[in-house]
Motif scaffolding. Sequence first.
Motif, mmCIF file in Angstrom:
data_model
loop_
_atom_site.group_PDB
_atom_site.id
_atom_site.type_symbol
_atom_site.label_atom_id
_atom_site.label_comp_id
_atom_site.label_asym_id
_atom_site.label_seq_id
_atom_site.Cartn_x
_atom_site.Cartn_y
_atom_site.Cartn_z
ATOM 1 N N TYR A 183 11.723 22.409 -87.407
ATOM 2 C CA TYR A 183 12.670 23.208 -86.614
ATOM 3 C C TYR A 183 12.912 24.586 -87.239
ATOM 4 O O TYR A 183 13.028 25.576 -86.550
ATOM 5 N N HIS A 184 12.954 24.613 -88.583
ATOM 6 C CA HIS A 184 13.357 25.862 -89.243
ATOM 7 C C HIS A 184 12.179 26.803 -89.465
ATOM 8 O O HIS A 184 11.045 26.363 -89.665
ATOM 9 N N SER A 185 12.472 28.088 -89.455
ATOM 10 C CA SER A 185 11.413 29.096 -89.607
ATOM 11 C C SER A 185 10.972 29.183 -91.075
ATOM 12 O O SER A 185 11.691 28.757 -91.984
ATOM 13 N N LYS A 186 9.788 29.772 -91.277
ATOM 14 C CA LYS A 186 9.279 29.997 -92.647
ATOM 15 C C LYS A 186 10.286 30.857 -93.403
ATOM 16 O O LYS A 186 10.516 30.665 -94.598
ATOM 17 N N GLU A 187 10.867 31.814 -92.674
ATOM 18 C CA GLU A 187 11.822 32.740 -93.260
ATOM 19 C C GLU A 187 13.029 31.983 -93.833
ATOM 20 O O GLU A 187 13.498 32.278 -94.930
ATOM 21 N N PHE A 188 13.479 30.969 -93.079
ATOM 22 C CA PHE A 188 14.625 30.150 -93.481
ATOM 23 C C PHE A 188 14.306 29.444 -94.803
ATOM 24 O O PHE A 188 15.097 29.460 -95.754
ATOM 25 N N ILE A 189 13.100 28.828 -94.849
ATOM 26 C CA ILE A 189 12.692 28.068 -96.052
ATOM 27 C C ILE A 189 12.484 29.034 -97.233
ATOM 28 O O ILE A 189 12.915 28.767 -98.369
ATOM 29 N N ARG A 190 11.859 30.184 -96.906
ATOM 30 C CA ARG A 190 11.600 31.158 -97.973
ATOM 31 C C ARG A 190 12.924 31.616 -98.596
ATOM 32 O O ARG A 190 13.059 31.705 -99.819
ATOM 33 N N ASN A 191 13.904 31.875 -97.740
ATOM 34 C CA ASN A 191 15.217 32.326 -98.205
ATOM 35 C C ASN A 191 15.857 31.279 -99.125
ATOM 36 O O ASN A 191 16.420 31.594 -100.173
#
Length: 514
Positions: free
Chosen positions: A83-91
């Motif tokens: 569900y979560h974006s790569k950006e979310f995980i990267r952050n």
Amino acid sequence: MKRVTSTNTSTPPPHAAAATEAALTEPLKELADIKFALDQSTIVAITNQRGIITYVNEAFCRISKYSRAELLGQDHRIINSGYHSKEFIRNLWTTIAGGQVWRGEFRNRAKDGSIYWVDTTIVPFLDEHQKPYQYVAIRHDITQLKLAEEQIRQQADLLDKSQDAILVRDMHDRIIYWNQSAERMYGWRIDEVIGRKTTDFLFQSMPPDYPTAQKTLLERGEWRGEFNQITKDGRALIVESRWTLVRDENGEPVQKLVINTDVTEHKRLQNELQRAAQLSFVGELAAGLAHEVKNPLAGIQGAVDILIRRRNPNDPEREALEGIRHEVTRIDATVRALLDRARPRALSTVETSLVKLTSKAVTMARSQAIGAAARGRLIQIEFEPPEQDIIVNADAAQIEDAILNLVINAIEAIEAEGRITVRIERAETEETGEEAVIEIADTGRGISEENLKRIFNTFFTTTKGGTGLGLPAVRRIARAHGGRVEAISQIGEGSSFRIHLPVGDAKSLDRPFK
Ligand code: FAD
């Protein structure tokens, strides 16, 4: 967690050893207690610095539906729902790898495929070089909250999709909710109305039954009725309004839910239908009455004729009898006209000069215009015949009627001073072939775009005292001749009506007379 070690290398005396042990056991027990408390209340996972799971508590296994053995040694991808974006995980990773605490909400997938939401705090544990050597994730199950939020969002979407204006007022009648349909219906944006009272801007003046509506709502919990309201740009609306009192769990009234349906168009149609029904009733009545009057009238006419014939020309009574005959003929003409309106005449066509019949209609109309001039208006009627006359196969009386009707309408449309031009011309189209066009153009007040769509509807009228029968009759006559009528207009500039008639195609006259 990092093991607690003693840094003192010398051997302590026996009593000192006992004291140290007690000193060490105390915080360890306390730590164990805190961990126990944490385990009871939250979902806990610990990973190494690469994210590999090294510890999970019972609550984690319960919510993820994986056993401890299945989770240890894996990373959290095992519960990743995509569900979560790569950006979310990267952050997340840059925050915790930088030694900062990360907070957020995760949507995870359990072993059986079900979705759950957790409110998550990840705390990095740092070594002596300030580098994270493990991460502790502490979470709470927020699935129900998220589902409720989703449900509220969906319901709000539904409310916005509704055709009705939906608004909520607090107990002081200030608006606290205003859906998109309300924006569409009234033209007021949500940010312009929140906190305001509807009575300040939706009504021209306070409706007299408003206080009763308020009272009924408080007493019975609901109210239903109709209001005349206005939009932001001043358009008048008729709305059907339904009010419901919203109560809290203790039964105390907290809000007023209002659903308004725009019934303006519906009301207008209803009125038109009512008028149509009334007029058709009047038509029936007129036809019946005319029928009843015609026969005795013919009797009177016959008897008067006999009486006149019996009198010699100098008999003073003869003049009186002729006066009676004249009046009876007038009544007969009126009755015929009444019957004509109630029942349209059948078409009787002959080859006719269009210029001749139009000029006859124009002459009649000019006498009307003279009447108008006498009432303080200055109206000029110009006739522009073509260079060459056009011969059409037509019922001259009916076409004359149609032209006269349009010219009289044009006279009515000129308020103080203006010009009416009656033109005849030939036209040719691919669809209809050669046509004669009679145009009646005026410099009057014009017709709004909205009314222009409806002017040919039977019983539609904007003129005070008008019947709404004239233009439908003009259209009926044009169609009966295989032609058509069209109108263009511009408010404030004037209108132009054009009757198109086929030229030299007798077959097109076979159409039924409707
Ligand atoms: P990826 O494509 O794998 O990663 C997206 C970006 O994140 C990468 O481009 C990279 O910049 C950064 N990144 C990914 N992995 C690492 C890494 N190991 N080190 C540094 N940067 C990295 N994920 C969940 O889905 N649900 C959870 O509940 C959850 N809980 C976590 C708890 C802890 C304590 C930690 C440390 C991680 C948790 N994660 C969780 C994250 C998880 O470990 C994965 O990184 C994530 O699930 C991978 O998602 P992805 O495949 O979409 O992204």
